[in-house]
Design a protein around this motif. Structure first.
Motif, PDB file in Angstrom:
ATOM      1  N   ALA A 268       0.841  -1.206   0.000  1.00 57.86           N
ATOM      2  CA  ALA A 268       0.000   0.000   0.000  1.00 57.86           C
ATOM      3  C   ALA A 268       0.875   1.254   0.000  1.00 57.86           C
ATOM      4  O   ALA A 268       0.665   2.182   0.774  1.00 57.86           O
ATOM      5  CB  ALA A 268      -0.938  -0.012   1.204  1.00 57.86           C
ATOM      6  N   THR A 269       1.841   1.277  -0.889  1.00 57.18           N
ATOM      7  CA  THR A 269       2.861   2.332  -0.870  1.00 57.18           C
ATOM      8  C   THR A 269       2.401   3.609  -1.553  1.00 57.18           C
ATOM      9  O   THR A 269       2.610   4.708  -1.041  1.00 57.18           O
ATOM     10  CB  THR A 269       4.145   1.813  -1.548  1.00 57.18           C
ATOM     11  N   HIS A 270       1.748   3.486  -2.706  1.00 57.39           N
ATOM     12  CA  HIS A 270       1.397   4.658  -3.507  1.00 57.39           C
ATOM     13  C   HIS A 270      -0.128   4.770  -3.568  1.00 57.39           C
ATOM     14  O   HIS A 270      -0.774   4.251  -4.485  1.00 57.39           O
ATOM     15  CB  HIS A 270       2.008   4.538  -4.902  1.00 57.39           C
ATOM     16  N   LEU A 271      -0.700   5.430  -2.574  1.00 57.79           N
ATOM     17  CA  LEU A 271      -2.143   5.509  -2.428  1.00 57.79           C
ATOM     18  C   LEU A 271      -2.653   6.926  -2.646  1.00 57.79           C
ATOM     19  O   LEU A 271      -1.969   7.910  -2.345  1.00 57.79           O
ATOM     20  CB  LEU A 271      -2.564   5.056  -1.022  1.00 57.79           C
ATOM     21  N   THR A 272      -3.893   7.021  -3.137  1.00 59.46           N
ATOM     22  CA  THR A 272      -4.594   8.303  -3.174  1.00 59.46           C
ATOM     23  C   THR A 272      -5.316   8.508  -1.843  1.00 59.46           C
ATOM     24  O   THR A 272      -5.456   7.574  -1.037  1.00 59.46           O
ATOM     25  CB  THR A 272      -5.628   8.325  -4.306  1.00 59.46           C
ATOM     26  N   ASP A 273      -5.809   9.716  -1.630  1.00 58.22           N
ATOM     27  CA  ASP A 273      -6.588   9.982  -0.416  1.00 58.22           C
ATOM     28  C   ASP A 273      -7.835   9.106  -0.373  1.00 58.22           C
ATOM     29  O   ASP A 273      -8.236   8.632   0.699  1.00 58.22           O
ATOM     30  CB  ASP A 273      -6.985  11.455  -0.357  1.00 58.22           C
ATOM     31  N   VAL A 274      -8.434   8.863  -1.514  1.00 57.28           N
ATOM     32  CA  VAL A 274      -9.613   7.985  -1.575  1.00 57.28           C
ATOM     33  C   VAL A 274      -9.236   6.563  -1.176  1.00 57.28           C
ATOM     34  O   VAL A 274      -9.974   5.896  -0.431  1.00 57.28           O
ATOM     35  CB  VAL A 274     -10.240   8.014  -2.985  1.00 57.28           C
ATOM     36  N   ASP A 275      -8.095   6.089  -1.642  1.00 56.04           N
ATOM     37  CA  ASP A 275      -7.617   4.755  -1.258  1.00 56.04           C
ATOM     38  C   ASP A 275      -7.496   4.630   0.258  1.00 56.04           C
ATOM     39  O   ASP A 275      -7.915   3.627   0.849  1.00 56.04           O
ATOM     40  CB  ASP A 275      -6.256   4.468  -1.887  1.00 56.04           C
ATOM     41  N   VAL A 276      -6.880   5.633   0.863  1.00 53.21           N
ATOM     42  CA  VAL A 276      -6.684   5.608   2.317  1.00 53.21           C
ATOM     43  C   VAL A 276      -8.023   5.515   3.035  1.00 53.21           C
ATOM     44  O   VAL A 276      -8.191   4.736   3.990  1.00 53.21           O
ATOM     45  CB  VAL A 276      -5.896   6.853   2.765  1.00 53.21           C
ATOM     46  N   GLU A 277      -9.008   6.280   2.575  1.00 59.59           N
ATOM     47  CA  GLU A 277     -10.325   6.244   3.206  1.00 59.59           C
ATOM     48  C   GLU A 277     -10.993   4.888   3.016  1.00 59.59           C
ATOM     49  O   GLU A 277     -11.600   4.343   3.948  1.00 59.59           O
ATOM     50  CB  GLU A 277     -11.211   7.352   2.624  1.00 59.59           C
ATOM     51  N   LEU A 278     -10.906   4.314   1.826  1.00 60.78           N
ATOM     52  CA  LEU A 278     -11.530   3.015   1.578  1.00 60.78           C
ATOM     53  C   LEU A 278     -10.921   1.930   2.453  1.00 60.78           C
ATOM     54  O   LEU A 278     -11.644   1.094   3.027  1.00 60.78           O
ATOM     55  CB  LEU A 278     -11.373   2.637   0.103  1.00 60.78           C
ATOM     56  N   ILE A 279      -9.609   1.926   2.571  1.00 60.94           N
ATOM     57  CA  ILE A 279      -8.944   0.918   3.406  1.00 60.94           C
ATOM     58  C   ILE A 279      -9.324   1.099   4.868  1.00 60.94           C
ATOM     59  O   ILE A 279      -9.701   0.148   5.559  1.00 60.94           O
ATOM     60  CB  ILE A 279      -7.417   1.005   3.221  1.00 60.94           C
ATOM     61  N   GLY A 280      -9.244   2.334   5.353  1.00 60.05           N
ATOM     62  CA  GLY A 280      -9.532   2.587   6.753  1.00 60.05           C
ATOM     63  C   GLY A 280     -10.978   2.302   7.123  1.00 60.05           C
ATOM     64  O   GLY A 280     -11.260   1.621   8.119  1.00 60.05           O
ATOM     65  N   HIS A 281     -11.916   2.791   6.331  1.00 57.09           N
ATOM     66  CA  HIS A 281     -13.339   2.627   6.659  1.00 57.09           C
ATOM     67  C   HIS A 281     -13.800   1.186   6.532  1.00 57.09           C
ATOM     68  O   HIS A 281     -14.794   0.798   7.163  1.00 57.09           O
ATOM     69  CB  HIS A 281     -14.177   3.532   5.762  1.00 57.09           C
ATOM     70  N   SER A 282     -13.113   0.378   5.724  1.00 58.71           N
ATOM     71  CA  SER A 282     -13.505  -1.026   5.572  1.00 58.71           C
ATOM     72  C   SER A 282     -12.920  -1.915   6.669  1.00 58.71           C
ATOM     73  O   SER A 282     -13.265  -3.099   6.755  1.00 58.71           O
ATOM     74  CB  SER A 282     -13.062  -1.549   4.208  1.00 58.71           C
TER      75      SER A 282
END
Length: 440
Positions: A268-282
């Motif tokens: 999970a090295t190169h993430l967008t802000d949306v990626d971070v939210e999807l991972i965290g909220h799931s």
């Protein structure tokens, strides 16, 4: 048989305590209390729960120290990795993995998550027993004294929109449905065996088309088993994914039901802000592998931002450029310092939790990684009097000063596998040299 160990110091759920008695019956802890040693075996130093190496490719250990010449990147390294993969068979894989897992035990690891995609013969044809390579890994872990989450990886394509070629052929079952048939047979072979858990893995968006990911996710749901996936390790992977699917790798996994509290995204090295939210909220776990990520020049992942959004961080030694979970733990903090030019992002206890409780839970062993009654009897004792740790104490000494060489005692599932810094299998260096030498 009941055994009692007296720990000079021990990290308990409510902090570090002195003079701790840990009673073990079989593979479980039955009692934890403070008191004098009496007749108990004494463990000087700081005792912590067993470490969980949440991401391993055992055969990559053969590349340590021999792929550093010349300029290159992940993709040039990968070609060398394919060369090693092509030489392995069930017998040589057993010998290599047994030595690698013994090295992990020496480093305090009591459970490994093996991301397994080396399934078939070098020409791609299945062995008579289609899971013989997986069985070799299980045998290797048992002989070395580790529990194993065998994360059987689906691998279908040679890249986004690309056919399989060369060494990749032995990684693939052809499609996800045929992968599932083989994975079900593997799971059935170890049903009811408490030291082995068969989970699933989507190798990457490069290797599994989105329309086939749901088959792997369904296997995870059906077995209530872990589901792991390599995600956004390389910028080139992200670019190709966005160009083809109009979505990032994280978004593709989300759309196909592959994120959630049993899932782990690796790197999970190169993430967008949306990626971070999807991972965290799931509630998805994130396995950081800092020593591999720096060795392969991958980059620094946003571990702190992910944790702040709700993701639980775990740790893995991945390609085994180093097998030292203390180094992985402190690298999460130290890399964050390099990226932000500020200090103090992670308390030592949080980093050690990533290496213990969080890691075990992400591998399907939620009752491990803690010193308390009912938990797996995993005790790792670290010297506090070595040239690295002398003069320090507590968790900071372990996370920021100790190395794997400071582990002097390991009890794994109630079995003493390391005493005085020596593994029950003998000279692990010699075992590694023999196994790796045979591949060259």
């Amino acid at each position: 048989m009941s055994l009692t160990y007296w720990c000079e110091r021990a990290w308990l759920p409510d902090g570090v305590a002195d003079d701790v008695l840990v009673e073990i019956d079989g593979d479980r802890i039955t009692r934890v209390e403070q008191g004098p040693p009496g007749t108990a075996e004494q463990l000087p130093g700081l005792t912590i729960p067993g470490l969980a190496n949440a991401h391993s490719h055992a055969f990559h250990r053969a590349l340590r120290g021999v792929v550093q010449q010349g300029r290159g990147d992940f993709w040039t390294w990968r070609e060398r990795m394919y060369e090693v993969a092509a030489r392995l068979d069930p017998d040589s894989y057993l010998r290599l993995a047994r030595a690698v897992y013994a090295e992990m035990a020496l480093a305090g690891v009591t459970c490994v998550g093996e991301f397994h995609y080396l399934h078939h013969a070098a020409d791609g044809r299945p062995y008579d027993d289609a899971n013989v390579m997986g069985h070799a890994l299980v045998s290797a872990a048992r002989e070395a004294g580790l529990r194993i989450a065998l994360l059987d990886a689906c691998y279908v394509s040679g890249g986004i929109g690309a056919p399989l070629a060369g060494p990749q052929l032995r990684f693939s079952d052809g499609d996800a449905d045929r992968w599932a048939v083989r994975a079900e047979e593997l799971a059935a072979a170890y049903k009811g065996q408490t030291d082995v858990l068969v989970g699933a893995a989507i190798h990457s968006v490069r290797a599994v088309p989105p329309e086939q990911m749901c088959v792997v996710a369904e296997f995870s749901h059906r077995h209530a088993a872990p589901l792991h996936a390599h995600v956004s390790e390389q910028r080139a992977e992200n670019s190709a994914c966005v160009e083809t699917y109009a979505a990032t790798p994280v978004q593709v996994l989300h759309e196909r039901g592959a994120l959630g509290p049993r899932s782990t995204v690796v790197h999970a090295t190169h993430l967008t802000d949306v990626d971070v939210e999807l991972i965290g909220h799931s509630g998805t776990y994130v396995c950081m592998c800092p020593t591999t990520e720096r060795d392969l020049a991958d980059g620094i992942g946003p571990a702190r931002a992910l944790a702040d959004r709700g993701a639980r961080i775990t740790l893995g030694s991945d390609s085994h450029a180093v097998i030292d979970l203390f180094e992985e733990a402190r690298a999460v903090e130290l890399d964050e310092r390099l990226a932000t030019e500020t200090r103090g992002h992670w308390p030592a206890a949080d980093l050690l939790e990533a290496a213990t409780g969080a890691g075990h839970t992400s591998l399907g062993f939620p009752d491990a990684g803690m010193l308390m009654p009912g938990a797996w009897a995993d005790l790792v004792t670290v010297r506090l009097d070595s040239v690295r740790t002398a003069g320090a104490g507590g968790l900071e000494a372990v996370v920021y000063a100790a190395t794997a060489a400071d582990v002097h005692s390991v009890v794994s599932g109630g079995r003493r596998v390391v005493s005085g810094g020596r593994h029950v299998l003998g000279d692990v260096g010699a075992l590694l040299a023999e196994a790796i030498g045979a591949l060259r």
